[in-house]
Motif scaffolding. Structure first.
Motif, mmCIF file in Angstrom:
data_model
loop_
_atom_site.group_PDB
_atom_site.id
_atom_site.type_symbol
_atom_site.label_atom_id
_atom_site.label_comp_id
_atom_site.label_asym_id
_atom_site.label_seq_id
_atom_site.Cartn_x
_atom_site.Cartn_y
_atom_site.Cartn_z
ATOM 1 N N TYR B 9 0.853 -1.185 0.000
ATOM 2 C CA TYR B 9 0.000 0.000 0.000
ATOM 3 C C TYR B 9 0.892 1.239 0.000
ATOM 4 O O TYR B 9 1.746 1.382 0.871
ATOM 5 N N VAL B 10 0.721 2.091 -0.982
ATOM 6 C CA VAL B 10 1.549 3.295 -1.059
ATOM 7 C C VAL B 10 0.672 4.499 -0.768
ATOM 8 O O VAL B 10 -0.224 4.837 -1.547
ATOM 9 N N THR B 11 0.913 5.111 0.369
ATOM 10 C CA THR B 11 0.086 6.263 0.753
ATOM 11 C C THR B 11 0.899 7.553 0.731
ATOM 12 O O THR B 11 0.358 8.615 0.969
ATOM 13 N N THR B 12 2.207 7.446 0.488
ATOM 14 C CA THR B 12 3.054 8.635 0.521
ATOM 15 C C THR B 12 2.869 9.465 -0.742
ATOM 16 O O THR B 12 2.958 8.940 -1.852
ATOM 17 N N ASP B 13 2.636 10.744 -0.548
ATOM 18 C CA ASP B 13 2.464 11.650 -1.666
ATOM 19 C C ASP B 13 3.758 11.709 -2.482
ATOM 20 O O ASP B 13 4.850 11.705 -1.928
ATOM 21 N N LYS B 14 3.639 11.758 -3.782
ATOM 22 C CA LYS B 14 4.768 11.873 -4.708
ATOM 23 C C LYS B 14 5.719 10.676 -4.665
ATOM 24 O O LYS B 14 6.903 10.812 -4.985
ATOM 25 N N ALA B 15 5.241 9.554 -4.230
ATOM 26 C CA ALA B 15 6.094 8.366 -4.272
ATOM 27 C C ALA B 15 6.206 7.913 -5.725
ATOM 28 O O ALA B 15 5.273 8.091 -6.514
ATOM 29 N N TYR B 16 7.366 7.367 -6.084
ATOM 30 C CA TYR B 16 7.576 6.886 -7.437
ATOM 31 C C TYR B 16 7.941 5.414 -7.377
ATOM 32 O O TYR B 16 8.925 5.030 -6.747
ATOM 33 N N LEU B 17 7.130 4.592 -8.007
ATOM 34 C CA LEU B 17 7.351 3.150 -7.986
ATOM 35 C C LEU B 17 7.980 2.730 -9.299
ATOM 36 O O LEU B 17 7.471 3.079 -10.361
ATOM 37 N N ARG B 18 9.081 1.992 -9.214
ATOM 38 C CA ARG B 18 9.664 1.557 -10.471
ATOM 39 C C ARG B 18 10.216 0.150 -10.380
ATOM 40 O O ARG B 18 10.404 -0.388 -9.278
ATOM 41 N N VAL B 26 10.577 1.778 -4.285
ATOM 42 C CA VAL B 26 9.740 2.939 -3.991
ATOM 43 C C VAL B 26 10.661 4.104 -3.658
ATOM 44 O O VAL B 26 11.386 4.072 -2.664
ATOM 45 N N ASP B 27 10.659 5.113 -4.517
ATOM 46 C CA ASP B 27 11.468 6.300 -4.264
ATOM 47 C C ASP B 27 10.562 7.441 -3.826
ATOM 48 O O ASP B 27 9.506 7.641 -4.409
ATOM 49 N N VAL B 28 10.993 8.149 -2.797
ATOM 50 C CA VAL B 28 10.282 9.356 -2.405
ATOM 51 C C VAL B 28 11.291 10.498 -2.401
ATOM 52 O O VAL B 28 12.271 10.443 -1.652
ATOM 53 N N THR B 31 15.056 9.508 -2.649
ATOM 54 C CA THR B 31 15.654 8.462 -1.822
ATOM 55 C C THR B 31 14.786 7.211 -1.843
ATOM 56 O O THR B 31 13.558 7.296 -1.870
ATOM 57 N N THR B 32 15.459 6.067 -1.843
ATOM 58 C CA THR B 32 14.730 4.799 -1.886
ATOM 59 C C THR B 32 14.171 4.480 -0.508
ATOM 60 O O THR B 32 14.902 4.368 0.466
ATOM 61 N N LYS B 33 12.838 4.331 -0.452
ATOM 62 C CA LYS B 33 12.193 4.036 0.829
ATOM 63 C C LYS B 33 12.052 2.535 1.041
ATOM 64 O O LYS B 33 11.997 2.065 2.177
ATOM 65 N N GLY B 48 -3.862 8.216 -4.114
ATOM 66 C CA GLY B 48 -3.597 9.593 -4.508
ATOM 67 C C GLY B 48 -2.427 9.761 -5.449
ATOM 68 O O GLY B 48 -2.271 9.018 -6.407
ATOM 69 N N ASN B 49 -1.583 10.731 -5.126
ATOM 70 C CA ASN B 49 -0.511 11.143 -6.025
ATOM 71 C C ASN B 49 0.674 10.179 -5.971
ATOM 72 O O ASN B 49 1.680 10.445 -5.337
ATOM 73 N N VAL B 50 0.538 9.058 -6.624
ATOM 74 C CA VAL B 50 1.602 8.061 -6.670
ATOM 75 C C VAL B 50 1.891 7.750 -8.133
ATOM 76 O O VAL B 50 0.977 7.523 -8.919
ATOM 77 N N LEU B 51 3.156 7.780 -8.478
ATOM 78 C CA LEU B 51 3.543 7.504 -9.861
ATOM 79 C C LEU B 51 4.045 6.076 -9.976
ATOM 80 O O LEU B 51 4.781 5.607 -9.120
ATOM 81 N N VAL B 52 3.665 5.426 -11.055
ATOM 82 C CA VAL B 52 4.136 4.065 -11.299
ATOM 83 C C VAL B 52 4.776 4.044 -12.682
ATOM 84 O O VAL B 52 4.163 4.484 -13.656
ATOM 85 N N SER B 53 5.988 3.554 -12.772
ATOM 86 C CA SER B 53 6.687 3.588 -14.052
ATOM 87 C C SER B 53 6.023 2.644 -15.048
ATOM 88 O O SER B 53 5.461 1.621 -14.656
#
Lengths: 96, 343
Positions: B9-18, B26-28, B31-33, B48-53
């Motif tokens: 579950y990704v709830t962090t705003d502006k997280a980038y999943l690749r 998961v980069d926020v 930095t890699t979280k 919400g605002n989560v990007l997925v490559s």
């Protein structure tokens, strides 16, 4: 099952450095780094077979060494950890 | 046996999943979280605002890993759908069954029966656990109403009739659900079910849990190779995951409602975890949503006795097992669809 993978890769040559990076990447694909060249992986039989196969393909049997230990489960009962640790339990709720 | 894989579950705003080789990163903000091998994940839920490559999306579509996009409040927005998978014969059997005149009422009746039975277990348990004589009276009355509805269900043959019985059962059940709250009843009191938008705290919490449960049920239907939009109890409507909703009915009370009550009674969720929006909609705060998601994930790992399999299974696998049992019924391997009955 949980396994512990530890390796030494001879990095005196360019090819050695390349192998080191590859071995680390293979381990990352199956688990997580707990120390510099020690990984803990939680895998099923098939994944363990793939992991072993890929590692053996990559390493140089004359120069490198690889050890795979089967961990007694449950891990949290038998693995003692002291000091700094970023271990993430991939079976626990994953929320970021 | 299908393995219960974890859901991220990704709830962090502006997280980038690749995708990084065989892992998900998961980069926020650079930095890699988190970095997880893909084989641990059965699904990804983004708030919400989560990007997925694109490459991660491609990979998930190929592997049949569920990817669901919800908005900040947990409202469903979109779901990733890969190439059509599963067994075409099973899907054909499902499509034939829904236009058949015999099978839909038989399936629907068992789903409703399972739902009422499970709700009744929750009510009876509440009656056992309270000392308040007034509450006991309400619980007992509700349990009797549900029993009566079960009896009338047995003789009903029409889908419409069953939907009516289900509605009556839900009304009776929700009228006593608020009484199961032991702390701060004033804040968590509930005046029946309200949704779109939820108008009180309890409804907000339930709506959020139902969204999580529904996405698991849809994923289960898909994993088994069934069409999640072709349901039997729920009418077909464009875009509506009718089968997902069908599979969810037996589990609402025991999985979502019980969990909501536990969270409130243990004060993991309190009155301040909600905010009200103009117009009366009540919504969960960001931090509280995380608490709920973690609790839901833990609940899915709890083991429960499955009456048909006769063995203990993780709660999170129940939608998969039920989807499989339904598939077996649709293909003629089982003579009835056995609902999940909780004890």
């Amino acid at each position: 099952m949980d396994v512990l993978v530890a390796y030494d890769v001879a990095t005196d040559t360019k090819a050695g450095e390349r192998r080191l990076r590859q071995v680390a990447q293979i381990c990352k694909d199956f688990g997580q780094r707990v120390q510099k060249s020690v990984f803990e992986c939680s895998v099923n039989d098939m994944q363990l077979e793939q992991l072993r196969h890929r590692l053996l393909q990559c390493m140089d049997q004359q120069k490198d060494s690889l050890r795979i230990y089967r961990l007694v489960e449950p891990r949290e009962r038998y693995v003692e950890v002291y000091g700094k640790s970023d271990y993430v339990d991939f079976d626990a709720p994953l929320v970021v | 046996m299908y393995q219960l894989l974890n859901t991220l579950y990704v709830t962090t705003d502006k997280a980038y999943l690749r995708l990084d080789h065989e892992t998900l990163k998961v980069d926020v903000e650079g930095t890699t979280k988190l970095q997880v091998p893909l084989h641990h994940l059965g699904g990804i839920v983004c708030f919400g605002n989560v990007l997925v490559s694109p490459f991660l999306l491609h990979r998930c579509a190929e592997d049949g890993r569920a990817v669901v996009f919800l908005d900040h409040h947990g409202q469903f927005k979109a779901r990733l759908e890969g190439p059509v998978s599963g067994n075409v014969l099973l899907r054909r059997a499902q499509h034939l069954a829904v236009s058949d005149s015999i099978k839909p009422p038989l399936i629907a009746r068992n789903i409703v029966a399972g739902k009422i039975q499970n709700a009744r277990q929750i009510v009876l348990r509440a009656a056992r656990e309270t000392d308040n004589p007034e509450d006991i009276a309400f619980f007992t009355e509700c349990a009797n109403t549900l029993l009566g509805l079960l009896a009338s269900l047995e003789s009903s043959t029409e889908l419409e009739q069953m939907r009516g019985i289900e509605g009556n059962a839900a009304r009776a059940y929700f009228s006593v659900l608020g009484r199961m709250v032991r702390v701060d009843r004033e804040a968590f009191g509930m005046n029946g079910r309200s949704r779109r938008p939820p108008l009180d705290r309890m409804n907000a919490l339930l709506s959020f849990l139902y969204t999580l449960l529904l996405s698991d049920c849809v994923a289960a239907a898909e994993a088994v190779g069934l069409d999640p939009q072709i349901g039997f109890l729920h009418a077909l409507r464009p875009g509506r995951p009718a089968l997902g909703l069908d599979l969810m009915e037996e589990l609402r009370a025991v999985l979502a409602d019980r969990l909501a009550l536990t969270l409130i009674n243990r004060q993991q969720i309190t009155r301040d975890d909600f905010h009200q929006r103009p117009g009366g909609a009540v919504l969960l705060e960001d931090e509280a949503r995380k608490t709920v998601v973690v609790a839901y994930q833990k609940r899915k790992q709890d083991e429960v006795q499955h009456p048909v399999l006769g063995q203990k299974v993780p709660f999170g696998l129940v939608p998969h097992i039920q989807a499989r049992l339904l598939a077996r019924y649709l293909r003629g391997d089982l003579s009835i669809y056995p609902p999940f009955l909780y004890r």
